[in-house]
Design a protein around this motif. Structure first.
Motif, PDB file in Angstrom:
ATOM      1  N   GLY A 137       0.825  -1.200   0.000  1.00 23.89           N
ATOM      2  CA  GLY A 137       0.000   0.000   0.000  1.00 23.89           C
ATOM      3  C   GLY A 137       0.861   1.253   0.000  1.00 23.89           C
ATOM      4  O   GLY A 137       2.007   1.237   0.474  1.00 23.89           O
ATOM      5  N   ARG A 138       0.339   2.333  -0.531  1.00 21.74           N
ATOM      6  CA  ARG A 138       1.128   3.551  -0.721  1.00 21.74           C
ATOM      7  C   ARG A 138       1.629   4.132   0.599  1.00 21.74           C
ATOM      8  O   ARG A 138       2.782   4.558   0.695  1.00 21.74           O
ATOM      9  CB  ARG A 138       0.311   4.584  -1.488  1.00 21.74           C
ATOM     10  CG  ARG A 138       1.051   5.883  -1.754  1.00 21.74           C
ATOM     11  CD  ARG A 138       0.400   6.680  -2.849  1.00 21.74           C
ATOM     12  NE  ARG A 138       0.521   6.004  -4.126  1.00 21.74           N
ATOM     13  CZ  ARG A 138       0.007   6.470  -5.262  1.00 21.74           C
ATOM     14  NH1 ARG A 138      -0.693   7.587  -5.264  1.00 21.74           N
ATOM     15  NH2 ARG A 138       0.176   5.806  -6.395  1.00 21.74           N
ATOM     16  N   ASP A 139       0.773   4.179   1.622  1.00 21.96           N
ATOM     17  CA  ASP A 139       1.194   4.756   2.903  1.00 21.96           C
ATOM     18  C   ASP A 139       2.325   3.939   3.526  1.00 21.96           C
ATOM     19  O   ASP A 139       3.312   4.491   4.024  1.00 21.96           O
ATOM     20  CB  ASP A 139       0.015   4.838   3.875  1.00 21.96           C
ATOM     21  CG  ASP A 139      -0.998   5.900   3.462  1.00 21.96           C
ATOM     22  OD1 ASP A 139      -0.640   6.775   2.649  1.00 21.96           O
ATOM     23  OD2 ASP A 139      -2.132   5.856   3.956  1.00 21.96           O
ATOM     24  N   ARG A 143       6.358   5.064   4.210  1.00 18.56           N
ATOM     25  CA  ARG A 143       7.073   4.935   5.489  1.00 18.56           C
ATOM     26  C   ARG A 143       8.307   4.049   5.339  1.00 18.56           C
ATOM     27  O   ARG A 143       9.364   4.337   5.903  1.00 18.56           O
ATOM     28  CB  ARG A 143       6.133   4.355   6.555  1.00 18.56           C
ATOM     29  CG  ARG A 143       4.980   5.276   6.936  1.00 18.56           C
ATOM     30  CD  ARG A 143       4.293   4.788   8.210  1.00 18.56           C
ATOM     31  NE  ARG A 143       3.749   3.459   8.093  1.00 18.56           N
ATOM     32  CZ  ARG A 143       2.528   3.180   7.643  1.00 18.56           C
ATOM     33  NH1 ARG A 143       1.728   4.172   7.256  1.00 18.56           N
ATOM     34  NH2 ARG A 143       2.085   1.936   7.573  1.00 18.56           N
ATOM     35  N   LEU A 144       8.169   2.982   4.565  1.00 19.07           N
ATOM     36  CA  LEU A 144       9.288   2.065   4.368  1.00 19.07           C
ATOM     37  C   LEU A 144      10.421   2.733   3.600  1.00 19.07           C
ATOM     38  O   LEU A 144      11.601   2.554   3.936  1.00 19.07           O
ATOM     39  CB  LEU A 144       8.804   0.820   3.613  1.00 19.07           C
ATOM     40  CG  LEU A 144       9.813  -0.318   3.437  1.00 19.07           C
ATOM     41  CD1 LEU A 144      10.293  -0.824   4.789  1.00 19.07           C
ATOM     42  CD2 LEU A 144       9.188  -1.466   2.635  1.00 19.07           C
ATOM     43  N   GLU A 157      14.628   1.939  -6.179  1.00 18.18           N
ATOM     44  CA  GLU A 157      13.669   0.884  -6.521  1.00 18.18           C
ATOM     45  C   GLU A 157      12.264   1.222  -6.041  1.00 18.18           C
ATOM     46  O   GLU A 157      11.271   0.733  -6.592  1.00 18.18           O
ATOM     47  CB  GLU A 157      14.109  -0.447  -5.913  1.00 18.18           C
ATOM     48  CG  GLU A 157      15.358  -1.021  -6.558  1.00 18.18           C
ATOM     49  CD  GLU A 157      15.749  -2.349  -5.947  1.00 18.18           C
ATOM     50  OE1 GLU A 157      15.094  -2.754  -4.959  1.00 18.18           O
ATOM     51  OE2 GLU A 157      16.697  -2.971  -6.445  1.00 18.18           O
ATOM     52  N   PHE A 158      12.153   2.057  -5.022  1.00 19.55           N
ATOM     53  CA  PHE A 158      10.852   2.441  -4.482  1.00 19.55           C
ATOM     54  C   PHE A 158      10.134   3.463  -5.371  1.00 19.55           C
ATOM     55  O   PHE A 158       8.904   3.536  -5.372  1.00 19.55           O
ATOM     56  CB  PHE A 158      11.006   3.067  -3.090  1.00 19.55           C
ATOM     57  CG  PHE A 158      11.350   2.099  -2.001  1.00 19.55           C
ATOM     58  CD1 PHE A 158      10.373   1.669  -1.114  1.00 19.55           C
ATOM     59  CD2 PHE A 158      12.635   1.625  -1.837  1.00 19.55           C
ATOM     60  CE1 PHE A 158      10.678   0.783  -0.087  1.00 19.55           C
ATOM     61  CE2 PHE A 158      12.962   0.742  -0.828  1.00 19.55           C
ATOM     62  CZ  PHE A 158      11.980   0.314   0.048  1.00 19.55           C
ATOM     63  N   LEU A 159      10.890   4.263  -6.094  1.00 18.42           N
ATOM     64  CA  LEU A 159      10.355   5.467  -6.732  1.00 18.42           C
ATOM     65  C   LEU A 159       9.190   5.221  -7.697  1.00 18.42           C
ATOM     66  O   LEU A 159       8.219   5.987  -7.690  1.00 18.42           O
ATOM     67  CB  LEU A 159      11.483   6.225  -7.439  1.00 18.42           C
ATOM     68  CG  LEU A 159      12.645   6.644  -6.532  1.00 18.42           C
ATOM     69  CD1 LEU A 159      13.690   7.407  -7.330  1.00 18.42           C
ATOM     70  CD2 LEU A 159      12.153   7.488  -5.363  1.00 18.42           C
ATOM     71  N   PRO A 160       9.218   4.164  -8.535  1.00 17.46           N
ATOM     72  CA  PRO A 160       8.078   3.967  -9.449  1.00 17.46           C
ATOM     73  C   PRO A 160       6.764   3.690  -8.737  1.00 17.46           C
ATOM     74  O   PRO A 160       5.697   3.823  -9.358  1.00 17.46           O
ATOM     75  CB  PRO A 160       8.512   2.750 -10.281  1.00 17.46           C
ATOM     76  CG  PRO A 160       9.983   2.682 -10.153  1.00 17.46           C
ATOM     77  CD  PRO A 160      10.283   3.177  -8.777  1.00 17.46           C
ATOM     78  N   GLU A 165       4.301  13.216  -4.577  1.00 15.89           N
ATOM     79  CA  GLU A 165       4.545  13.965  -3.336  1.00 15.89           C
ATOM     80  C   GLU A 165       5.621  13.288  -2.484  1.00 15.89           C
ATOM     81  O   GLU A 165       6.505  13.956  -1.942  1.00 15.89           O
ATOM     82  CB  GLU A 165       3.247  14.080  -2.538  1.00 15.89           C
ATOM     83  CG  GLU A 165       3.381  14.862  -1.250  1.00 15.89           C
ATOM     84  CD  GLU A 165       2.089  14.939  -0.467  1.00 15.89           C
ATOM     85  OE1 GLU A 165       2.092  15.494   0.646  1.00 15.89           O
ATOM     86  OE2 GLU A 165       1.058  14.434  -0.969  1.00 15.89           O
ATOM     87  N   ASP A 166       5.552  11.976  -2.376  1.00 14.22           N
ATOM     88  CA  ASP A 166       6.546  11.251  -1.580  1.00 14.22           C
ATOM     89  C   ASP A 166       7.926  11.297  -2.234  1.00 14.22           C
ATOM     90  O   ASP A 166       8.946  11.421  -1.550  1.00 14.22           O
ATOM     91  CB  ASP A 166       6.111   9.797  -1.381  1.00 14.22           C
ATOM     92  CG  ASP A 166       4.942   9.659  -0.415  1.00 14.22           C
ATOM     93  OD1 ASP A 166       4.816  10.521   0.477  1.00 14.22           O
ATOM     94  OD2 ASP A 166       4.144   8.719  -0.566  1.00 14.22           O
ATOM     95  N   VAL A 167       7.950  11.193  -3.562  1.00 14.49           N
ATOM     96  CA  VAL A 167       9.233  11.294  -4.269  1.00 14.49           C
ATOM     97  C   VAL A 167       9.838  12.676  -4.067  1.00 14.49           C
ATOM     98  O   VAL A 167      11.044  12.821  -3.854  1.00 14.49           O
ATOM     99  CB  VAL A 167       9.058  10.999  -5.770  1.00 14.49           C
ATOM    100  CG1 VAL A 167      10.373  11.243  -6.521  1.00 14.49           C
ATOM    101  CG2 VAL A 167       8.602   9.561  -5.993  1.00 14.49           C
TER     102      VAL A 167
END
Length: 301
Positions: A137-139, A143-144, A157-160, A165-167
């Motif tokens: 899940g996005r949230d 956090r991870l 690896e997380f970015l896609p 906003e998180d990026v």
């Protein structure tokens, strides 16, 4: 490892849902159960069982242990393959001790609920964590990613799978820390990437890999900043506006640098103005790079 490299390396693993569905239907009939009776026993809807048997969907991991027991078989037999991760999760056991392959991790994530995938992420090793990212899940993923970045780990690896906003938050943190930010460029907003690139230039780093992802206005802002610092600006030329490039080229000439690589991107009027400035700074010998871009009347003068 960059996301594109990981994607090329990752296998697409899918279950043969039609085959599994036929197996469920076959075993149900052997037990002399109707679809509604199996549904009641499993605590699911009649439509869920119907979809399983038609191959339209898969039973969730949390149902596999009870379903296999109800049908008098094993989880491995039901799925048509052995997967120790699925077997552990189906029995609500930890997977920390399981030496799982990437394929086994991905197979389990495909049929697991989001909370189960989160549990898998907490228990799996870093090497296999990337296989779970599309299923989180996005949230939780946000956090991870923050947690991994704080540990000094590579988060590209997380970015896609993160929101813009998180990026943006991560790229600003990375820029402030003096870290490389090229990997963030395809996923960040142009506004935040421009701000991060300004921080990048302040530390003396080359922003050329970021330029294709910025607006012309963003490139112009970086260009003028770089020119005033006396940095090389040739890489900016294909992406900057002609007006700001001419202004930056004037700053360039003032520092005694050769503007040859900038001239093809400027109009005749701007080239003439730069030529006059070059003569003022370096004398007639400074005019040589301008000759191919001056018209005959200008050369005669």
């Amino acid at each position: 490892m960059m996301p594109t490299e990981k994607a090329a390396e990752r296998k697409i693993v899918m279950f043969d849902t039609m085959k599994i569905g036929r197996r469920i239907a076959e075993l149900r009939k052997q037990k002399n159960l109707t679809q509604p009776e199996l549904a009641d026993a499993m605590g699911v809807s009649f439509q869920a069982v119907s979809n399983w048997e038609r191959g339209n969907s898969m039973p969730d991991i949390s149902k596999l242990a009870d379903l296999s027991e109800m049908l008098g078989t094993t989880i491995d037999d039901l799925l048509g393959k052995k997967n120790p991760v699925i077997e552990k999760l189906a029995k609500n056991e930890s997977i920390e001790t399981v030496k799982a392959s990437r394929e086994e991790i991905t197979e389990a994530a495909i049929i697991a609920k989001p909370r189960t995938v989160e549990k898998m992420a907490e228990e799996t090793d870093d090497e296999n964590l990337s296989e779970l990212l599309p299923f989180l899940g996005r949230d939780y993923l946000s956090r991870l990613a923050d947690k991994e970045y704080a540990k000094g780990e590579d988060v590209t690896e997380f970015l896609p799978f993160l929101s813009t906003e998180d990026v943006d938050k991560l790229v600003m943190r990375a820029a402030a820390d003096g870290a490389d930010i090229e990997g963030f460029a395809p996923f960040a907003s142009t506004e935040k990437l421009t701000q991060a690139a300004l921080e990048y230039i302040k530390t003396g780093k080359d922003p050329s890999d970021l330029l294709p992802f910025l607006t012309t206005e963003g490139v112009d802002e970086l260009l003028l900043h770089a020119a005033k610092k006396g940095a090389d600006i040739e890489e900016f030329a294909p992406f900057a506006s002609a007006k700001k490039l001419a202004e930056a080229a004037l700053e360039y000439i003032k520092t005694g640098k050769d503007p040859s690589d900038l001239l093809p991107f400027l109009n005749g009027k701007d080239v003439n103005a730069l030529a006059n400035k070059a003569i003022e700074v370096g004398g007639m010998k400074a005019l040589k790079p301008f000759f191919p871009f001056l018209d005959e009347d200008d050369e005669a003068e």
